[in-house]
Design a protein around this motif. Structure first.
Motif, mmCIF file in Angstrom:
data_model
loop_
_atom_site.group_PDB
_atom_site.id
_atom_site.type_symbol
_atom_site.label_atom_id
_atom_site.label_comp_id
_atom_site.label_asym_id
_atom_site.label_seq_id
_atom_site.Cartn_x
_atom_site.Cartn_y
_atom_site.Cartn_z
ATOM 1 N N ALA A 159 61.949 47.251 85.249
ATOM 2 C CA ALA A 159 62.471 48.608 85.424
ATOM 3 C C ALA A 159 62.619 49.382 84.119
ATOM 4 O O ALA A 159 63.069 50.528 84.126
ATOM 5 C CB ALA A 159 63.826 48.538 86.133
ATOM 6 N N ALA A 160 62.222 48.791 83.000
ATOM 7 C CA ALA A 160 62.462 49.414 81.689
ATOM 8 C C ALA A 160 61.600 50.653 81.471
ATOM 9 O O ALA A 160 60.410 50.660 81.773
ATOM 10 C CB ALA A 160 62.197 48.400 80.586
ATOM 11 N N PRO A 161 62.170 51.718 80.894
ATOM 12 C CA PRO A 161 61.393 52.905 80.542
ATOM 13 C C PRO A 161 60.810 52.765 79.140
ATOM 14 O O PRO A 161 61.271 51.926 78.352
ATOM 15 C CB PRO A 161 62.445 54.019 80.582
ATOM 16 C CG PRO A 161 63.713 53.330 80.157
ATOM 17 C CD PRO A 161 63.614 51.927 80.701
ATOM 18 N N PRO A 162 59.802 53.572 78.805
ATOM 19 C CA PRO A 162 59.247 53.533 77.444
ATOM 20 C C PRO A 162 60.339 53.765 76.398
ATOM 21 O O PRO A 162 61.241 54.583 76.598
ATOM 22 C CB PRO A 162 58.232 54.682 77.441
ATOM 23 C CG PRO A 162 57.873 54.874 78.878
ATOM 24 C CD PRO A 162 59.112 54.552 79.653
ATOM 25 N N THR A 180 59.959 52.369 89.406
ATOM 26 C CA THR A 180 60.883 51.258 89.585
ATOM 27 C C THR A 180 62.257 51.610 89.034
ATOM 28 O O THR A 180 62.384 52.446 88.138
ATOM 29 C CB THR A 180 60.383 49.983 88.869
ATOM 30 O OG1 THR A 180 60.230 50.276 87.475
ATOM 31 C CG2 THR A 180 59.049 49.519 89.433
ATOM 32 N N ARG A 181 63.262 50.948 89.572
ATOM 33 C CA ARG A 181 64.619 51.097 89.035
ATOM 34 C C ARG A 181 65.394 49.821 89.347
ATOM 35 O O ARG A 181 65.124 49.129 90.333
ATOM 36 C CB ARG A 181 65.338 52.310 89.618
ATOM 37 C CG ARG A 181 65.614 52.204 91.103
ATOM 38 C CD ARG A 181 66.379 53.403 91.627
ATOM 39 N NE ARG A 181 66.648 53.265 93.058
ATOM 40 C CZ ARG A 181 67.675 52.585 93.557
ATOM 41 N NH1 ARG A 181 68.560 51.998 92.747
ATOM 42 N NH2 ARG A 181 67.853 52.496 94.868
ATOM 43 N N LYS A 182 66.357 49.531 88.504
ATOM 44 C CA LYS A 182 67.220 48.377 88.761
ATOM 45 C C LYS A 182 68.277 48.785 89.779
ATOM 46 O O LYS A 182 68.913 49.834 89.653
ATOM 47 C CB LYS A 182 67.866 47.894 87.473
ATOM 48 C CG LYS A 182 68.540 46.532 87.626
ATOM 49 C CD LYS A 182 68.943 45.947 86.287
ATOM 50 C CE LYS A 182 69.579 44.581 86.461
ATOM 51 N NZ LYS A 182 70.037 44.013 85.180
ATOM 52 N N LEU A 201 68.281 42.950 91.097
ATOM 53 C CA LEU A 201 67.524 43.601 92.160
ATOM 54 C C LEU A 201 66.698 44.733 91.561
ATOM 55 O O LEU A 201 67.214 45.543 90.792
ATOM 56 C CB LEU A 201 68.463 44.169 93.228
ATOM 57 C CG LEU A 201 69.328 43.169 93.994
ATOM 58 C CD1 LEU A 201 70.273 43.907 94.936
ATOM 59 C CD2 LEU A 201 68.462 42.184 94.772
ATOM 60 N N VAL A 202 65.419 44.768 91.909
ATOM 61 C CA VAL A 202 64.537 45.840 91.462
ATOM 62 C C VAL A 202 63.977 46.552 92.677
ATOM 63 O O VAL A 202 63.374 45.924 93.558
ATOM 64 C CB VAL A 202 63.375 45.306 90.599
ATOM 65 C CG1 VAL A 202 62.439 46.439 90.202
ATOM 66 C CG2 VAL A 202 63.908 44.611 89.366
ATOM 67 N N SER A 203 64.197 47.858 92.719
ATOM 68 C CA SER A 203 63.667 48.686 93.795
ATOM 69 C C SER A 203 62.416 49.400 93.292
ATOM 70 O O SER A 203 62.359 49.835 92.139
ATOM 71 C CB SER A 203 64.723 49.712 94.221
ATOM 72 O OG SER A 203 64.187 50.631 95.148
ATOM 73 N N PHE A 204 61.409 49.511 94.145
ATOM 74 C CA PHE A 204 60.219 50.252 93.741
ATOM 75 C C PHE A 204 59.740 51.157 94.869
ATOM 76 O O PHE A 204 59.950 50.874 96.052
ATOM 77 C CB PHE A 204 59.101 49.309 93.286
ATOM 78 C CG PHE A 204 58.469 48.497 94.388
ATOM 79 C CD1 PHE A 204 57.440 49.008 95.171
ATOM 80 C CD2 PHE A 204 58.903 47.204 94.645
ATOM 81 C CE1 PHE A 204 56.866 48.263 96.184
ATOM 82 C CE2 PHE A 204 58.322 46.443 95.655
ATOM 83 C CZ PHE A 204 57.301 46.976 96.435
ATOM 84 N N THR A 205 59.094 52.247 94.487
ATOM 85 C CA THR A 205 58.481 53.183 95.434
ATOM 86 C C THR A 205 57.057 53.442 94.991
ATOM 87 O O THR A 205 56.827 53.847 93.836
ATOM 88 C CB THR A 205 59.259 54.516 95.481
ATOM 89 O OG1 THR A 205 60.626 54.257 95.819
ATOM 90 C CG2 THR A 205 58.651 55.458 96.510
#
Length: 283
Positions: A159-162, A180-182, A201-205
């Motif tokens: 979920a990490a951003p640049p 993605t987001r945690k 938990l990692v959510s993705f769309t």
């Protein structure tokens, strides 16, 4: 409220088939019903969805998913567990037993399923979580969204951003397919056996990949090269991939990327531009 499996039921089911969780398969069974409810709730499933579950184990999460969705396709690598799962569902949710498909297979090898899944919800083995997620997103474009439970450190990476400390290959490759987001942290005491670290938990769309003439494979080759030696500038890190530092700089400038930057500060769109710049130069 429908019954979910607790510690007593999980241990009884395991004893019935003579199994103990193994580190080799990364087996940590959830023994807390409230945790299952939390995961299912955070997955935001529609009642008509087909859910892909990887590593259902003894069926803790499977029961919760069947309560929330139209169908569950469970991929299990352990033949003993795969054989037991339909029996467990028939015992605890007889009215939903027909809504379950069990596939005996390694999730890293599947390219076809009995139904097209729209969501991925799974408690993934720590040691293969990232490659499994990337494999499934590649081979099942019908997956619109999902929620996976992985090692907490891996959750941070996915979920990490640049620009963040944990941004790396998993972050960028996941971004090719999805945002993605945690979505939370799960403690150790809700598992049997209890792991030594927390889970995340990692959510993705799902979203469209960057618009580029480069293929996914070509873009991923740039990503792998950029992070092979994290402390190097992109000009230096991509020298091997580009067949020379001067060519690497040429491709970076053509992609409007600073050659002195490092891989951890640029996003998936920029990596795609670098791959495309090489294609244009070689055309």
């Amino acid at each position: 409220m429908p019954q979910l499996l607790g510690a007593t039921e999980i241990r009884r089911l395991a004893e019935e088939i003579g199994i103990r969780p193994t580190k080799t398969l990364g087996q940590n069974f959830v023994i807390d019903g409230n945790t299952i409810r939390r995961i299912v709730s955070a997955a935001h499933l529609d009642p008509d969805e087909t859910v892909l579950e990887v590593g259902p184990g003894l069926g803790s999460l499977t029961l919760g998913l069947l309560d929330a969705a139209a169908r569950v396709v469970a991929v299990e690598i352990d033949p003993v567990l795969a054989a037991k799962l339909p029996q467990t569902i028939a015992a605890f949710r007889p009215q939903l037993a027909a809504n379950l498909d069990v596939v005996l297979s390694d999730a890293m090898r599947i390219t076809e399923l009995p139904a097209q899944p729209t969501a991925l919800v799974a408690n993934l083995p720590y040691n293969v979580a990232v490659p499994v997620v990337l494999h499934l997103l590649e081979h099942f474009p019908s997956l619109r969204h999902g929620l996976v439970m992985v090692q907490d450190e891996v959750a941070d990476r996915l979920a990490a951003p640049p620009g963040s400390k944990t941004y790396g290959v998993p972050s960028v490759k996941a971004a090719w397919y999805a945002s993605t987001r945690k979505a939370g942290v799960i403690g150790m005491n809700v598992f049997w056996p209890a792991p030594k670290i927390s889970s995340g938990l990692v959510s993705f769309t799902r979203r469209e990949p960057p618009i580029t003439r480069a293929s996914r494979k070509q873009v991923f080759a740039v990503i792998d090269a950029a992070f092979a030696q994290r402390r190097k500038t992109l000009r230096a890190a991509l020298a091997g991939w580009a067949e020379g530092g001067a060519k690497a700089e040429q491709y970076l400038l053509a992609a409007n990327v600073d050659p002195s930057a490092r891989g951890e500060v640029i996003d998936i769109a920029a990596f795609s531009c670098i791959a495309e710049a090489r294609l244009d130069a070689l055309a």
